[in-house]
Design a protein around this motif. Structure first.
Motif, PDB file in Angstrom:
ATOM      1  N   VAL A  88       0.833  -1.203   0.000  1.00 29.76           N
ATOM      2  CA  VAL A  88       0.000   0.000   0.000  1.00 29.76           C
ATOM      3  C   VAL A  88       0.868   1.253   0.000  1.00 29.76           C
ATOM      4  N   ARG A  89       1.839   1.271   0.890  1.00 28.89           N
ATOM      5  CA  ARG A  89       2.735   2.422   1.026  1.00 28.89           C
ATOM      6  C   ARG A  89       4.009   1.971   1.710  1.00 28.89           C
ATOM      7  N   SER A  90       5.090   2.670   1.464  1.00 29.44           N
ATOM      8  CA  SER A  90       6.377   2.293   2.056  1.00 29.44           C
ATOM      9  C   SER A  90       7.011   3.476   2.778  1.00 29.44           C
ATOM     10  N   LYS A  91       7.752   3.165   3.822  1.00 27.58           N
ATOM     11  CA  LYS A  91       8.604   4.135   4.494  1.00 27.58           C
ATOM     12  C   LYS A  91      10.044   3.713   4.185  1.00 27.58           C
ATOM     13  N   ASN A  92      10.721   4.527   3.404  1.00 33.41           N
ATOM     14  CA  ASN A  92      12.030   4.143   2.890  1.00 33.41           C
ATOM     15  C   ASN A  92      13.170   4.745   3.716  1.00 33.41           C
ATOM     16  N   GLY A  93      14.317   4.054   3.723  1.00 30.27           N
ATOM     17  CA  GLY A  93      15.507   4.563   4.381  1.00 30.27           C
ATOM     18  C   GLY A  93      15.420   4.608   5.891  1.00 30.27           C
ATOM     19  N   VAL A  94      14.722   3.643   6.496  1.00 34.52           N
ATOM     20  CA  VAL A  94      14.593   3.610   7.957  1.00 34.52           C
ATOM     21  C   VAL A  94      15.840   2.955   8.560  1.00 34.52           C
ATOM     22  N   PRO A  95      16.483   3.600   9.516  1.00 41.59           N
ATOM     23  CA  PRO A  95      17.641   2.980  10.170  1.00 41.59           C
ATOM     24  C   PRO A  95      17.249   1.646  10.803  1.00 41.59           C
ATOM     25  N   ILE A  96      18.091   0.649  10.693  1.00 41.74           N
ATOM     26  CA  ILE A  96      17.772  -0.685  11.194  1.00 41.74           C
ATOM     27  C   ILE A  96      17.456  -0.656  12.687  1.00 41.74           C
TER      28      ILE A  96
END
Length: 332
Positions: A88-96
């Motif tokens: 549906v939607r993504s949150k990109n570049g999230v720190p591990i």
């Protein structure tokens, strides 16, 4: 009388059962993804496999909810709202290090969805419901859940976790995308203000006009024209939309813009191609009267060129000390 099925009966279904099933599956997907993060030995054998000596107990489970961002040493991930077997939607570049918090938040988001009376004012829940409708045509229509009641707080599916822009921070397409998302959010808030008496409206919504909506009639706030706006220009307009449906239209536009891939934009889509060209013109270098001729695009006698890799203008730089103009690097 003997029951061949041993008294086992099926679960009673309702007209929202398809949406309920998708909710259950979404929660299962998050649980699997959390287990993978925690390096658990995930087991997901089928019923027959369980009966057959548990042959698949070491089967590795595919994770649909998060994945590593390439070329980042597994330090960053992309997290997805995965519903009805689609993203549906993504949150990109999230720190591990923030992944667990986001996954727990996503699980909480799914759990609070009311499958009997879903809050379709929430753009993510609306998109989830649309996907369920594709597979379960007997679900009630979206219009049956439209409410005029304003929701004070829209729950963030990712629990407030933010991503890091690790890609090409000078990407002009991304700059315009971020600006456009801010403007569509302002337009949604503007619509919410219309439900209040004029004396109680926030003054900032009086002084600044929204980019995505205009009133159809000068003497009425009941009908609006909704625009697809990008970087200062209107691309398309849908006229005479009732105020109750305007928010849904804006949520759909927000979703469309959010899904634009600023690294590999799909220029086969007419609207995205037009947005792309608008961005190129807006950020074109050498427009000032004082600009050096070398800063202008090659097509206008300069040395600057548009990069289809990083989606920005690549320019040279004047060396004042040596009084020479260093041309831009190629193939950037």
């Amino acid at each position: 009388m003997i029951d061949p099925f041993g008294g086992i009966k099926g679960k009673e279904l309702t007209n929202t059962s398809g949406f309920f099933v998708d909710k259950e599956e979404a929660i299962k997907e998050v649980n699997v993804s959390i287990g993978i993060l925690e390096n658990k030995n995930i087991k997901k054998p089928t019923f027959l496999e369980t009966l057959r000596s548990k042959k698949s107990k070491n089967t590795e489970i595919h994770n649909n909810v998060w994945d590593y961002v390439p070329n980042t040493n597994n330090e960053y991930v992309n997290i997805h709202i995965f519903w009805s077997k689609k993203v549906v939607r993504s949150k990109n570049g999230v720190p591990i290090r923030a992944l667990k918090v986001a996954l727990v938040g996503l699980k909480a988001f799914y759990r609070q969805i009311n499958t009997l009376k879903p809050d379709l004012q929430h753009p993510d829940i609306l998109e989830c419901y649309k996907l369920s409708l594709e597979n379960y045509q007997n679900l009630p229509p979206i219009e049956s859940f439209i409410s005029s009641e304003k929701q004070d707080l829209l729950l963030d599916p990712f629990a407030g976790v933010t991503g890091v822009d690790i890609y090409k921070k000078y990407n002009d397409l991304k700059k315009d995308k971020d600006l456009t998302l801010e403007e569509v959010k302002y337009s949604i808030n503007f619509i919410d203000q219309l439900e209040l008496p004029k004396s109680k409206r926030d003054k900032k919504f009086i002084t600044k006009k929204p980019k995505f909506v205009t009133f159809t009639f000068p003497t009425s706030e009941s009908y609006l024209n909704v625009h697809l706006w990008w970087a200062g220009q209107i691309i398309q307009t849908r006229k005479n939309i009732e105020i109750g449906r305007t928010r849904l239209a804006l949520a759909s536009i927000s979703k469309f813009i959010e899904n634009i891939d600023v690294e590999t934009p799909d220029l086969e889509i007419e609207e995205i191609k037009e947005m792309y060209e608008i961005t190129k013109v807006k950020h074109e270098p050498g427009k000032l009267k004082t600009s050096r001729i070398e800063l202008k695009p090659i097509s206008k006698g300069g040395l600057s060129y548009w990069s289809t890799k990083t989606h920005r203008w690549i320019t040279g730089k004047y060396d004042a000390k040596n009084k020479i103009f260093n041309p831009p690097k190629q193939n950037l």
